[in-house]
Each structure stands twice: as structure tokens, then as C-alpha cells.
Write an enzyme that holds these catalytic residues in place. Sequence first.
Site, PDB file in Angstrom:
ATOM      1  N   TYR A 154       4.079 -10.941  -7.713  1.00  0.00           N
ATOM      2  CA  TYR A 154       4.174 -10.074  -6.881  1.00  0.00           C
ATOM      3  C   TYR A 154       3.102  -9.933  -5.911  1.00  0.00           C
ATOM      4  CZ  TYR A 154       4.510  -5.303  -5.057  1.00  0.00           C
ATOM      5  OH  TYR A 154       4.738  -4.028  -4.049  1.00  0.00           O
ATOM      6  N   LYS A 213       3.743 -10.645  -1.611  1.00  0.00           N
ATOM      7  CA  LYS A 213       3.358  -9.523  -0.644  1.00  0.00           C
ATOM      8  C   LYS A 213       2.412 -10.484   0.517  1.00  0.00           C
ATOM      9  CE  LYS A 213       5.918  -6.225  -1.551  1.00  0.00           C
ATOM     10  NZ  LYS A 213       7.045  -5.579  -0.746  1.00  0.00           N
TER      11      LYS A 213
END
Length: 252
Positions: free
Chosen positions: A174, A178
Site C-alpha cells: 500500500y 501511493k
Amino acid sequence: MQDKPIALVTGANQGIGLQIAKDLAAHGFTVLVGSRDLARGEAAASEVGPDARALQLDVTDQASITAAAERIRAELGRLDVLINNAAISNTSKQPGQSVEEYAKTTRPSNVSLDEMRAVWDTNVFGVLAVYQAMLPLLRRAPDARIVNVSSGVGSLTTNSDPAFPYRAIFGPVYPASKTALNALTLAMALELEPEGIKVNAVSPGFTKTNLNGYAGTETVEEGAREAVRVALLGADGPTGQFTRWENQTIPW
Ligand SMILES: NC(=O)c1ccc[n+]([C@@H]2O[C@H](COP(=O)([O-])OP(=O)(O)OC[C@H]3O[C@@H](n4cnc5c(N)ncnc54)[C@H](OP(=O)(O)O)[C@@H]3O)[C@@H](O)[C@H]2O)c1
């Protein structure tokens, strides 16, 4: 073509996306409530109000993206605001497993490539696929905007600082998705700068949603604010920025 501005929010059936949809409707937008499950999108759209329409949109499914863009073209003719909000944090965190424990199982040395691909498919490639499909519609709006909902956990500068207390959870799944989204944001902003279409990334802050098992400390109203503020920026507003509420720059 209708006069009211039109916004599409991906992943708007719950969480921050739903709140962004509500806020944009309150600002006079016709809001397309993107949802991979149409029934959940319809329930969310009725919560948003009469100016909302559910739109089946799975950002990992090209046929779904293409059909969504075609429906917007046929029904509304253009898109003024695109909020790329849909994301997942993982596909394999065990119930009860802490973020720190999950991070230990997803370091560069031991991460499952399938896990990484699944998250990047939604958070990175999904955003790019939606961008490509919606761009012709955004180009038909007089003053279009794209807001990518990113996260402060993707900041390379912050995570490079030995004093940053949460750097142990920076990893390939994750957080790095980003970081990649931030890179896409800048590339999109540079591509569209000559046309006056603004592309910015925002971080909602640690918000109480399904994404983190409702462990966040902010409300969805607080989490939605910066995305909405950036979506409503005037023609002289910035492009290629990464900010959190209220207009605080986050280093890439
Ligand atoms: N919550 C936080 O603390 C926090 C912090 C920083 C950044 N963010 C970012 O804020 C954004 C919103 O997250 P949230 O916290 O509101 O999480 P959430 O409540 O889990 O909402 C995520 C939304 O994305 C949707 N989604 C997931 N995969 C999708 C796909 N393939 N196609 C279409 N929609 C999909 C989900 O749909 P389903 O309901 O069908 O799963 C859901 O509607 C994300 O970009 C997240 O990374 C959140």
C-alpha cells in the site's frame, strides 16, 4: 449538455468517497457515485440525494471503465471533476493482524508479488485506466479538475527521515502504491498543464473507514475536506501539488 457541473467519484459507495460525493452534491454538482457493486452504488446515491446517480465502475475491469465512460458521454456529455478515490490497503491481512505485523510479512524480501500486484492494480493501474477513459470527457469541460486521493504514507521524503516514527510500515504494497500514484499525479499534471486541466493529489489523514478496520482517528467529514477543497479550486489554482487539510504541502 446540462449546466450543472458533473463529478465522478470512484469508490464512492462508502467511506471518504461517499462523503466527497455528498459534499460535491452540496456544492451543486451532479455526482456520479462510482461503485463496483451497482446495488451498493444505488444505495449510496440515494443517500447522497437527488443529484446523484450510481455508476457501476470497477477500476480493475477495463470493460466496466469503458462502459462507464460511454454512459457519461451519452447521458451527460462531459465531466468537470474526476476524483480517483477507490483503493484497497491489502488483500491478505489476517483478521486481528496489526498493521505492523502485516508490514513485517510484506517487506521487499518476503512480499507476495500477487499481493503487491493486486493492490497496485487498484491503486495505481486502476487510476491510470480511469484517467485514460475519462480524459476525452474532461477535455469537453471548460475547466476540468482531477483529484487523486493519495496518502501521506507514500511520501518518500517523510519516510527517508530517520526521525519519522512510522517508517517501519513503509513497504511495497500500500505505501509504495501511493508513492507510485504520486508519480502518476505529477506526470498527469505535466501532461495536462498546457490545457489548463489541474491534477493534484491529496491525503485525507488517518480516517475511520473500512480501509483500516475503522481504526482511524478522523471522521469521514474531516477526511473528505481536502479532496473537496482541491476539486473546487478556481481557474488560477495550482496543479501538480500534494496537500493535506488545509492546503498543507506534503513533500513527495
Ligand atoms: N482511511 C484512511 O485513513 C486513509 C488515509 C489515507 C488515504 N486514504 C485513501 O482514501 C481513499 C478512500 O479510502 P477509505 O478510507 O474511504 O476506504 P474504504 O471505506 O475502504 O473505501 C474504499 C472504496 O474504494 C472502493 N474500491 C476498492 N476497490 C475498488 C475497485 N476495484 N473498483 C472500484 N472501487 C473500488 C471500495 O469499494 P467496496 O465497498 O466495493 O470495497 C470503497 O468504496 C483511498 O484512496 C485510500 O487509500 C485513506
